[in-house]
Design a protein around this motif. Structure first.
Motif, PDB file in Angstrom:
ATOM      1  N   SER A   5       0.812  -1.390   0.196  1.00 17.34           N
ATOM      2  CA  SER A   5       0.212   0.076  -0.267  1.00 17.34           C
ATOM      3  C   SER A   5       0.810   0.970   0.120  1.00 17.34           C
ATOM      4  O   SER A   5       1.906   0.915   0.639  1.00 17.34           O
ATOM      5  N   TYR A   6       0.329   2.379  -0.943  1.00 17.22           N
ATOM      6  CA  TYR A   6       1.643   3.240  -1.658  1.00 17.22           C
ATOM      7  C   TYR A   6       0.685   4.221  -0.558  1.00 17.22           C
ATOM      8  O   TYR A   6       1.070   5.941  -0.072  1.00 17.22           O
ATOM      9  N   GLY A   7      -0.438   4.131   0.259  1.00 14.42           N
ATOM     10  CA  GLY A   7      -0.805   5.395   1.480  1.00 14.42           C
ATOM     11  C   GLY A   7      -1.221   6.478   0.746  1.00 14.42           C
ATOM     12  O   GLY A   7      -0.965   7.337   1.479  1.00 14.42           O
ATOM     13  N   GLN A   8      -1.966   6.568  -0.399  1.00 12.86           N
ATOM     14  CA  GLN A   8      -2.039   8.069  -1.200  1.00 12.86           C
ATOM     15  C   GLN A   8      -3.400   7.371  -1.193  1.00 12.86           C
ATOM     16  O   GLN A   8      -3.344   5.914  -2.241  1.00 12.86           O
ATOM     17  N   TYR A   9      -4.450   8.326  -0.983  1.00 11.15           N
ATOM     18  CA  TYR A   9      -5.784   8.336  -1.679  1.00 11.15           C
ATOM     19  C   TYR A   9      -6.357   8.500  -3.400  1.00 11.15           C
ATOM     20  O   TYR A   9      -6.261  10.143  -3.332  1.00 11.15           O
ATOM     21  N   CYS A  10      -6.072   8.580  -4.190  1.00 10.92           N
ATOM     22  CA  CYS A  10      -5.625   8.971  -5.226  1.00 10.92           C
ATOM     23  C   CYS A  10      -5.785   7.433  -6.605  1.00 10.92           C
ATOM     24  O   CYS A  10      -5.496   5.844  -5.750  1.00 10.92           O
ATOM     25  N   GLU A  17      -2.154  -0.159  -6.966  1.00  5.90           N
ATOM     26  CA  GLU A  17      -1.643  -1.507  -5.910  1.00  5.90           C
ATOM     27  C   GLU A  17      -2.754  -2.375  -6.662  1.00  5.90           C
ATOM     28  O   GLU A  17      -1.859  -3.315  -6.251  1.00  5.90           O
ATOM     29  N   LEU A  18      -3.383  -2.874  -7.974  1.00  7.56           N
ATOM     30  CA  LEU A  18      -3.729  -3.520  -8.089  1.00  7.56           C
ATOM     31  C   LEU A  18      -3.397  -3.992  -8.959  1.00  7.56           C
ATOM     32  O   LEU A  18      -2.589  -5.531  -9.362  1.00  7.56           O
TER      33      LEU A  18
END
Length: 237
Positions: A5-10, A17-18
């Protein structure tokens, strides 16, 4: 979804991530050609470790990109979901973008039936094909043989087995293709020089990049008009 997880809401973050894990996009690329059994995917990606293939397929299924379904005569196969198939224009665009930096093949690099199929779909110019007469090609690159049929802006590509009949990737069975191809030609990785326009068809033959095995040699000119990528265009902002 992949564990990273990159921890960004984008949206870009979610996409990476997929499908951003190693090998994931190549699995998608091969499934864009048609449903595949696990063994088919392993054969088409000969360098992928078995445990990584299993992990990626599980992640892609959890992300709603791939599903496992029964298919007549084939047993259980993996196929793209409707959501996964939305990746097709993205994968084709990535292929065009990457074409500019391909260079010469490295030692051990291979061409597979699915990778060549997607390369031709990437290079296909529907606008140019629509202005030309229908054409039927048999293309040999290394050990891969494809039957490529163009009718207007419609493109059909089928893998040809040693017996000489195309295989329908959706059914896993031999598909009937009436008549002989208009031209049969063989090439190595240097076929990219024809597709890029670096070599004209005549130059490709003279330099033994392409060898016409049978049929109408003039159809190679039509092939070059129909399948073309300008590598410089990919670098233009």
């Amino acid at each position: 979804m992949a564990s990273r997880s990159y921890g960004q809401y984008c949206g870009v973050t979610t996409a990476v991530e997929l499908i951003g894990e190693r090998w994931a996009l190549l699995i998608v690329r091969d499934l864009l050609v048609g449903p595949r059994r696990y063994t088919d995917l392993k054969q088409g990606l000969p360098k992928i470790p078995t445990n990584i293939l299993s992990t990626r397929l599980k992640e892609l299924q959890e992300g709603g990109v791939v599903r496992r379904v029964p298919l007549l005569h084939c047993g259980l196969v993996y196929e793209l979901t409707p959501y996964g198939r939305e990746l097709e224009p993205i994968v084709l665009a990535l292929g065009r973008w990457g074409f500019a930096q391909m260079g010469e093949p490295g030692e051990g690099d291979v061409v597979t039936a699915d990778s060549l199929t997607m390369a031709l779909r990437t290079a296909f110019r529907a606008d140019a094909a629509a202005t030309l007469r229908p054409a039927d090609y048999e293309v040999h690159v290394a050990d891969v043989v494809l039957r490529v049929q163009v009718d207007g802006d419609a493109l059909r590509i089928a893998q040809v087995e040693p017996a000489g009949r195309p295989v329908d990737p959706k059914l896993g069975t031999q598909a009937s293709t009436a008549g002989d191809p208009g031209i049969v030609f063989a090439a190595g990785p240097g076929i990219r020089r024809l597709i890029s326009g670096e070599l004209s068809p005549a130059e490709a033959i003279d330099r033994e990049v392409v060898a016409v095995v049978a049929g109408d040699e003039t159809l190679l000119e039509r092939f070059a008009q129909t399948f073309a990528i300008d590598p410089g265009a990919a670098l233009v902002a």
